[in-house]
Design a protein around this motif. Structure first.
Motif, PDB file in Angstrom:
ATOM      1  N   UNK A  51     -27.529  -5.168  72.938  1.00 31.39           N
ATOM      2  CA  UNK A  51     -26.512  -6.234  73.013  1.00 31.39           C
ATOM      3  C   UNK A  51     -27.165  -7.606  73.121  1.00 31.39           C
ATOM      4  N   UNK A  52     -28.460  -7.677  72.904  1.00 30.19           N
ATOM      5  CA  UNK A  52     -29.122  -8.975  72.934  1.00 30.19           C
ATOM      6  C   UNK A  52     -28.783  -9.753  71.670  1.00 30.19           C
ATOM      7  N   UNK A  53     -28.912 -11.064  71.755  1.00 28.52           N
ATOM      8  CA  UNK A  53     -28.599 -11.916  70.604  1.00 28.52           C
ATOM      9  C   UNK A  53     -29.867 -12.179  69.789  1.00 28.52           C
ATOM     10  N   UNK A  54     -29.668 -12.673  68.593  1.00 27.30           N
ATOM     11  CA  UNK A  54     -30.779 -13.015  67.711  1.00 27.30           C
ATOM     12  C   UNK A  54     -30.482 -14.355  67.055  1.00 27.30           C
ATOM     13  N   UNK A  55     -31.494 -15.232  67.032  1.00 31.44           N
ATOM     14  CA  UNK A  55     -31.395 -16.517  66.345  1.00 31.44           C
ATOM     15  C   UNK A  55     -32.400 -16.515  65.200  1.00 31.44           C
ATOM     16  N   UNK A  56     -31.968 -16.940  64.029  1.00 35.02           N
ATOM     17  CA  UNK A  56     -32.872 -17.062  62.882  1.00 35.02           C
ATOM     18  C   UNK A  56     -32.612 -18.404  62.212  1.00 35.02           C
ATOM     19  N   UNK A  57     -33.572 -18.894  61.443  1.00 30.10           N
ATOM     20  CA  UNK A  57     -33.356 -20.195  60.811  1.00 30.10           C
ATOM     21  C   UNK A  57     -34.082 -20.293  59.487  1.00 30.10           C
ATOM     22  N   UNK A  58     -33.601 -21.254  58.720  1.00 34.00           N
ATOM     23  CA  UNK A  58     -34.217 -21.684  57.469  1.00 34.00           C
ATOM     24  C   UNK A  58     -33.987 -23.179  57.405  1.00 34.00           C
ATOM     25  N   UNK A  59     -34.560 -23.898  56.460  1.00 30.73           N
ATOM     26  CA  UNK A  59     -34.401 -25.357  56.456  1.00 30.73           C
ATOM     27  C   UNK A  59     -32.933 -25.793  56.460  1.00 30.73           C
ATOM     28  N   UNK A  60     -32.541 -26.511  57.498  1.00 23.71           N
ATOM     29  CA  UNK A  60     -31.185 -27.045  57.601  1.00 23.71           C
ATOM     30  C   UNK A  60     -30.166 -26.084  58.166  1.00 23.71           C
ATOM     31  N   UNK A  61     -30.559 -24.850  58.449  1.00 26.12           N
ATOM     32  CA  UNK A  61     -29.599 -23.846  58.906  1.00 26.12           C
ATOM     33  C   UNK A  61     -30.191 -23.050  60.067  1.00 26.12           C
ATOM     34  N   UNK A  62     -29.385 -22.874  61.114  1.00 25.29           N
ATOM     35  CA  UNK A  62     -29.734 -21.991  62.222  1.00 25.29           C
ATOM     36  C   UNK A  62     -28.598 -20.983  62.359  1.00 25.29           C
ATOM     37  N   UNK A  63     -28.939 -19.710  62.376  1.00 20.22           N
ATOM     38  CA  UNK A  63     -27.934 -18.670  62.523  1.00 20.22           C
ATOM     39  C   UNK A  63     -28.100 -17.947  63.848  1.00 20.22           C
ATOM     40  N   UNK A  64     -26.998 -17.443  64.366  1.00 17.64           N
ATOM     41  CA  UNK A  64     -27.031 -16.700  65.628  1.00 17.64           C
ATOM     42  C   UNK A  64     -25.991 -15.601  65.567  1.00 17.64           C
ATOM     43  N   UNK A  65     -26.338 -14.445  66.089  1.00 15.88           N
ATOM     44  CA  UNK A  65     -25.377 -13.349  66.186  1.00 15.88           C
ATOM     45  C   UNK A  65     -25.816 -12.422  67.310  1.00 15.88           C
TER      46      UNK A  65
END
Length: 510
Positions: free
Chosen positions: A338-352
């Motif tokens: 149930x831990x979260x994950x953050x990922x990114x690319x230029x100009x975008x940060x995603x989280x789920x």
């Protein structure tokens, strides 16, 4: 939305997106949030309503997640009285081994240590029967009691969004992202579509946050999102008189040993939850299956046999889809992290991923990634109080202090306006609930209600607290809310028909 540029565009109006919007705006960013449906429409209005430290995660050895959850629970209890409330849990012991009991109690001691608490947990059989009346008595040795917390999840989202607006942010529901805008391989904004008018707008921002949870992989034009395993959690709501509880009761399901709980919530009794793979289209609403309904009801029948609970005792059902990271192990759903994950690319940060309880910690993690792409922005990302200190509204003589605290917790700076706007009799409760009629008036007047379902399923929870979704009260609800909404008779009648059809198909008995 298109008047000038933004520093940050947040996509997703659940608790994660709301948390990011608040933490960004209070640190000086000009931030906009858009949600394709209604605020909290997805997982964040369909959770188990618990703000908990994750005792199960401690048992699994996930100490970091437990520590983070416990600290965030304590912060919410401190900063959101009237919205986040303590909830005792009781777990019956029918002759478990002494070793297993000692292990459980040792875990609770660690749980208390992380929270800075110290409590007595073991209760003998007589004391436990008082905590959980109607529980199965045969073989009862006693039980274990511990403290967690509960909330109204949708109202928590709305309070966080309002706090962000106080810091200059904006939030818009029923605005969808058609695609992301890119320049030289970098995300620079999004193409938005207003679901009410069909109009298209382009909004530019140097950073975009994808906080769409279980829908994270569906955003057109984004890079590679993590693989998710959508899991459905289903719940039953029963009248408090039919399943009366002073404490939450945790029990192990007689069929498979999974934990099931029942606890007092909003004047009713809430029962949950399942944990099954959700294979349906995420564009539609989740619903409880007959198998899940029977599973939960059978657990209650085993724990409370003398109550003789039947299908007709259930007021309503609801189901939500959890954004759980897929480990690829194809194991039991409850074993996925149930831990979260953050990922990114230029100009975008995603989280789920992640939990309702830890939304502030998740937001600060997201902003740490945002800061790496915005060198000129050097924020202090140490935790701040979740909400600014509030004040109890002043009510007419005779209004219970508990109601004023409830309104302060759920409506923050607007609580006094809500009380002042109440007409005669509107500070009384809707029968069978803890919701005063005045909350309906205020929601219709000031809380971005565009559909009747917004009003009855999320601004208030009458749709899951009352039989038939509150159909018997719709005449009075209409008298209060239609003038505030400015809807014509034809508009109201169309919305009422749509709401009742939705309730029968997704919130009634399967």
């Amino acid at each position: 939305m298109t008047d000038g540029d933004w520093d940050l565009l947040v996509i997703g109006g659940g608790i994660t997106g709301a948390g990011v919007l608040l933490e960004a705006s209070r640190r000086g960013l000009k931030a906009l949030l858009v949600e394709q449906r209604d605020f909290a429409w997805g997982t964040s209005s369909r959770s188990s309503k618990l703000v908990h430290g994750g005792l199960r995660y401690l048992a699994e050895g996930r100490l970091r997640l437990t520590r983070e959850s416990v600290r965030e629970r304590e912060a919410l209890l401190r900063d959101a009285p009237g919205l986040v409330e303590p909830q005792g849990f009781a777990f019956a012991d029918y002759g478990a081994s002494r070793r297993k009991r000692r292990s459980f109690l040792a875990g609770l001691a660690i749980y208390d240590f992380l929270a800075g608490r110290r409590e007595r947990h073991w209760v003998d059989a007589g004391g436990f029967a008082m905590l959980a009346p109607n529980i199965e008595q045969a073989g009862l040795q006693g039980g274990i009691r511990y403290m967690d917390a509960k909330t109204d999840d949708a109202r928590l989202v709305l309070r966080v969004l309002d706090e962000a607006r106080e810091h200059g942010a904006q939030a818009r529901n029923y605005v969808a992202v058609d695609s992301l805008l890119r320049s030289d391989g970098r995300v620079i904004g999004a193409r938005l579509r207003d679901a009410r008018t069909g109009s298209i707008h382009e909004v530019r921002a140097p950073l975009v946050v994808n906080a769409t949870g279980a829908w994270a992989g569906a955003l057109a034009g984004q890079g590679s999102a993590p693989r998710l395993r959508p899991l459905r959690g289903s719940h039953l709501v029963l009248p408090a008189w039919r399943l009366p509880l002073a404490q939450a009761v945790s029990l192990m399901h007689p069929e498979d040993g999974r934990p099931v709980f029942a606890f007092p919530w909003e004047g009713a009794t809430l029962v949950g939850t399942t944990d099954v793979d959700h294979a349906d289209d995420l564009a539609g609403e989740a619903r409880v299956t007959r198998a899940e309904f029977d599973y939960l009801l059978n657990a209650l029948r085993a724990q409370f046999p003398q109550l003789h609970l039947e299908d007709a005792d259930v007021l309503a059902t609801y189901a939500g889809v959890r954004p759980v990271l897929d480990s690829g192990s194809h194991g039991a759903p409850s074993k996925e992290t149930r831990e979260h994950l953050v990922w990114d690319e230029p100009g975008l940060v995603g989280v789920t991923g992640g939990k309702l309880t830890t939304f502030r910690a998740i937001a600060l993690d997201v902003l740490a990634h945002v800061a790496r792409q915005m060198p000129a922005w050097r924020p202090d990302l140490s935790p701040q109080p979740v909400f600014a200190p509030g004040f109890l509204p002043r009510g007419p003589r005779g209004v219970p202090a508990a109601l004023l605290l409830r309104l302060a917790g759920r409506h923050g700076r607007h609580a006094q306006d809500l009380v002042d706007g109440a007409q005669e009799g509107e500070l009384e409760f809707v029968p069978g609930t803890l919701t005063p009629w005045a909350e309906l008036r205020w929601a219709a007047r000031a809380e971005d209600v565009h559909r009747l379902e917004d009003l009855l399923l999320r601004r208030t929870r009458l749709g899951i607290l009352l039989r038939a979704g509150g159909a018997e009260h719709l005449e009075r609800i209409r008298a209060i809310c239609q003038p505030e909404l400015g809807w014509s008779d034809a508009h109201w009648e169309a919305e009422q028909a749509a709401y009742l059809a939705l309730w029968r198909s997704h919130y009634g008995l399967p």
